[in-house]
Design a protein around this motif. Sequence first.
Motif, PDB file in Angstrom:
ATOM      1  N   UNK A 322      68.299   2.183  19.298  1.00 61.33           N
ATOM      2  CA  UNK A 322      67.992   3.904  18.497  1.00 61.33           C
ATOM      3  C   UNK A 322      68.504   4.069  17.527  1.00 61.33           C
ATOM      4  N   UNK A 323      67.388   5.150  17.040  1.00 57.41           N
ATOM      5  CA  UNK A 323      67.227   5.488  15.510  1.00 57.41           C
ATOM      6  C   UNK A 323      67.608   7.126  16.181  1.00 57.41           C
ATOM      7  N   UNK A 324      68.140   7.215  14.426  1.00 58.52           N
ATOM      8  CA  UNK A 324      69.094   9.566  14.992  1.00 58.52           C
ATOM      9  C   UNK A 324      68.761  10.319  13.167  1.00 58.52           C
ATOM     10  N   UNK A 325      67.597  10.402  13.485  1.00 54.58           N
ATOM     11  CA  UNK A 325      67.208  11.227  11.828  1.00 54.58           C
ATOM     12  C   UNK A 325      66.913  12.003  12.499  1.00 54.58           C
ATOM     13  N   UNK A 326      65.661  12.470  11.354  1.00 58.58           N
ATOM     14  CA  UNK A 326      65.188  14.319  11.261  1.00 58.58           C
ATOM     15  C   UNK A 326      63.433  14.431  11.271  1.00 58.58           C
ATOM     16  N   UNK A 327      63.289  15.489  11.916  1.00 58.75           N
ATOM     17  CA  UNK A 327      62.044  15.767  11.925  1.00 58.75           C
ATOM     18  C   UNK A 327      61.065  15.679  11.101  1.00 58.75           C
ATOM     19  N   UNK A 328      61.305  15.361   9.314  1.00 60.37           N
ATOM     20  CA  UNK A 328      60.720  15.365   8.485  1.00 60.37           C
ATOM     21  C   UNK A 328      60.453  13.738   7.963  1.00 60.37           C
ATOM     22  N   UNK A 329      60.813  12.161   8.824  1.00 64.64           N
ATOM     23  CA  UNK A 329      60.963  11.619   9.143  1.00 64.64           C
ATOM     24  C   UNK A 329      59.896  10.961  10.573  1.00 64.64           C
ATOM     25  N   UNK A 330      60.074  11.715  11.415  1.00 64.72           N
ATOM     26  CA  UNK A 330      59.776  11.721  13.227  1.00 64.72           C
ATOM     27  C   UNK A 330      58.217  11.720  12.885  1.00 64.72           C
ATOM     28  N   UNK A 331      57.982  13.658  12.142  1.00 60.06           N
ATOM     29  CA  UNK A 331      56.661  13.632  12.010  1.00 60.06           C
ATOM     30  C   UNK A 331      55.263  13.043  11.442  1.00 60.06           C
ATOM     31  N   UNK A 332      55.372  12.547  10.569  1.00 60.58           N
ATOM     32  CA  UNK A 332      55.059  11.396   9.467  1.00 60.58           C
ATOM     33  C   UNK A 332      54.744  10.208  10.321  1.00 60.58           C
ATOM     34  N   UNK A 333      55.511   9.619  10.821  1.00 65.72           N
ATOM     35  CA  UNK A 333      55.824   8.422  12.028  1.00 65.72           C
ATOM     36  C   UNK A 333      54.958   8.250  12.545  1.00 65.72           C
ATOM     37  N   UNK A 334      54.742   9.674  13.475  1.00 70.85           N
ATOM     38  CA  UNK A 334      54.354   9.488  15.117  1.00 70.85           C
ATOM     39  C   UNK A 334      52.364   9.671  14.282  1.00 70.85           C
ATOM     40  N   UNK A 335      51.939  10.741  12.703  1.00 67.44           N
ATOM     41  CA  UNK A 335      50.875  11.147  12.600  1.00 67.44           C
ATOM     42  C   UNK A 335      50.432   9.178  12.474  1.00 67.44           C
ATOM     43  N   UNK A 336      51.618   9.013  11.797  1.00 66.01           N
ATOM     44  CA  UNK A 336      50.418   7.087  10.778  1.00 66.01           C
ATOM     45  C   UNK A 336      50.266   6.384  12.681  1.00 66.01           C
ATOM     46  N   UNK A 337      51.393   7.017  13.398  1.00 64.98           N
ATOM     47  CA  UNK A 337      50.700   5.602  14.410  1.00 64.98           C
ATOM     48  C   UNK A 337      49.198   6.292  15.398  1.00 64.98           C
ATOM     49  N   UNK A 338      49.419   7.945  14.902  1.00 65.49           N
ATOM     50  CA  UNK A 338      47.767   8.017  15.507  1.00 65.49           C
ATOM     51  C   UNK A 338      47.875   8.298  17.322  1.00 65.49           C
ATOM     52  N   UNK A 339      49.503   8.747  17.098  1.00 62.78           N
ATOM     53  CA  UNK A 339      49.897   9.576  18.296  1.00 62.78           C
ATOM     54  C   UNK A 339      48.965  10.054  18.690  1.00 62.78           C
ATOM     55  N   UNK A 340      48.827  11.100  20.539  1.00 61.24           N
ATOM     56  CA  UNK A 340      47.632  11.163  21.270  1.00 61.24           C
ATOM     57  C   UNK A 340      47.846  13.674  20.408  1.00 61.24           C
ATOM     58  N   UNK A 341      47.419  14.127  19.719  1.00 61.26           N
ATOM     59  CA  UNK A 341      48.113  14.909  19.545  1.00 61.26           C
ATOM     60  C   UNK A 341      48.394  15.067  18.013  1.00 61.26           C
ATOM     61  N   UNK A 342      48.881  14.467  17.437  1.00 56.03           N
ATOM     62  CA  UNK A 342      48.662  13.794  16.035  1.00 56.03           C
ATOM     63  C   UNK A 342      47.920  12.672  14.725  1.00 56.03           C
ATOM     64  N   UNK A 343      46.925  12.598  16.402  1.00 55.82           N
ATOM     65  CA  UNK A 343      46.528  11.637  15.534  1.00 55.82           C
ATOM     66  C   UNK A 343      44.502  11.984  14.694  1.00 55.82           C
ATOM     67  N   UNK A 344      44.520  13.091  14.564  1.00 52.27           N
ATOM     68  CA  UNK A 344      43.125  13.867  14.231  1.00 52.27           C
ATOM     69  C   UNK A 344      43.925  14.805  12.776  1.00 52.27           C
ATOM     70  N   UNK A 345      42.789  14.331  11.284  1.00 50.98           N
ATOM     71  CA  UNK A 345      43.466  15.115   9.972  1.00 50.98           C
ATOM     72  C   UNK A 345      43.282  16.950   9.905  1.00 50.98           C
ATOM     73  N   UNK A 346      44.275  17.463   9.487  1.00 52.85           N
ATOM     74  CA  UNK A 346      43.689  18.445  10.053  1.00 52.85           C
ATOM     75  C   UNK A 346      44.046  19.824   8.476  1.00 52.85           C
ATOM     76  N   UNK A 347      42.849  20.388   8.215  1.00 55.37           N
ATOM     77  CA  UNK A 347      43.646  21.213   6.834  1.00 55.37           C
ATOM     78  C   UNK A 347      43.994  21.998   7.081  1.00 55.37           C
ATOM     79  N   UNK A 348      45.030  22.676   6.209  1.00 55.53           N
ATOM     80  CA  UNK A 348      45.716  24.004   5.741  1.00 55.53           C
ATOM     81  C   UNK A 348      45.149  24.876   7.542  1.00 55.53           C
ATOM     82  N   UNK A 349      43.759  25.184   6.919  1.00 53.46           N
ATOM     83  CA  UNK A 349      43.218  26.146   7.215  1.00 53.46           C
ATOM     84  C   UNK A 349      42.708  25.564   9.132  1.00 53.46           C
TER      85      UNK A 349
END
Length: 416
Positions: A322-349
């Motif tokens: 069990x690891x307990x941390x922050x959104x600034x690590x969890x967000x890149x982690x699930x993006x890197x893994x490509x979890x559904x909803x986080x897998x698509x590359x998007x621009x700011x716009x």
Amino acid sequence: MRKLLTFFLSVVTAVCSSAQDHRQAITENPRQAAANLCNYEYVPAKYTAAPKGYKPFYIWHYGRHGSRYMSSSVETDAVRPVFEMADSCGLLTETGKMYWADLKSILDEQDGMVGMLTTLGAEEHRGIGGRMARNFPQVFKGRKKVRCVSSTSPRCLLSMTNFTHALDEGTKDIEFDFITGPKYYAYIAYHPEVQEGVILSGDKEMDFRRAESCPEILLSHFFTNLDKMSQTIADPYVFERRLYQLSCMGHLTDHGKCLLEYFPQEALIRNWEARNARFFLAYANSKELPHYASEVAAPMMKVMLADMDAALRKDSPVAADLSFGHDVTLMPLISHIGIKGMHEKLSFEEVNDKWSSADYICMGSNIQFIFYTNRKGDILVKIMYNEKETSIPALEASFGPYYRWDTLRDYLTGLE
């Protein structure tokens, strides 16, 4: 300021399509406008039964801390003096008076607690830990050791404490190992030396605000005389951002009042748009910085795979890491893994038309890998995000939400 207000009112019907997409959700629940500052809301979900003969035996988990007070005093120091002056000079509207009364109560509660876990944050993690014990009891019947690593931040340590207390209550004879320190913070809350995402996203947010926002709409909601207020508010765009971020705290505290309910609807939409797009650019699969999230996630990924490999040895006593941390690590982690909803590359716009931070990175957000095995020693893995079954669109599952471990491991180790 009044000229800007008149201009905004003349074009208010031209609000961008993304606002229309999320208007209903924010109208029904203004907390949704808080983006990554939403509280964790558990919604019971029905799980897909594992294939016949498979039973869970190990869990790997990374969770963001629970609901907290503001992480710094910057917003408070910017907003409090302005409202104190307006109150003393009789410049508050009736709405402004009600807002200020609630904000004062919340700031009194936060005094001496900046960055700390709230009571709600503790409840969130007790709930997640207790449900882990109830949903996967087989994991804790065979193996008896649970390894717990936390960021050095007190809000993470207390999240770990509440989570494991509930897990302990729901199991029997579990042995916990707890650890924290700079060595562990270096990966559980990794920050690159040059934070390109944070810098670029901050600049893009302010550019967006100055081009699309009209802070006078919000200010006129709280103050009776904008000309006089302009003598105190140096930059209305910056002030609106700080007022909005401070207002996102109310529903996370014991006071419990959602201060965003005082905001005009258009102000909520605009502030959500600015915050939502900024957060994706800073920590997810942005087109502007396509490799940044992977760089931030890499140290945690390395440890995650090492934990899993060690726990899968036949002689391992480990039931869960069990690891307990922050959104600034969890967000890149699930993006890197490509979890559904986080897998698509998007621009700011593009972000606001396709993605909502409230759905993916609220307080207490967590990813869990549930490992199953059968008598032959075959291993399947189910991935859950915020306690719901999820998937990796780039990887074919073996059955329903279940992946063969060898296939999943090859995929994870092959990520660039």
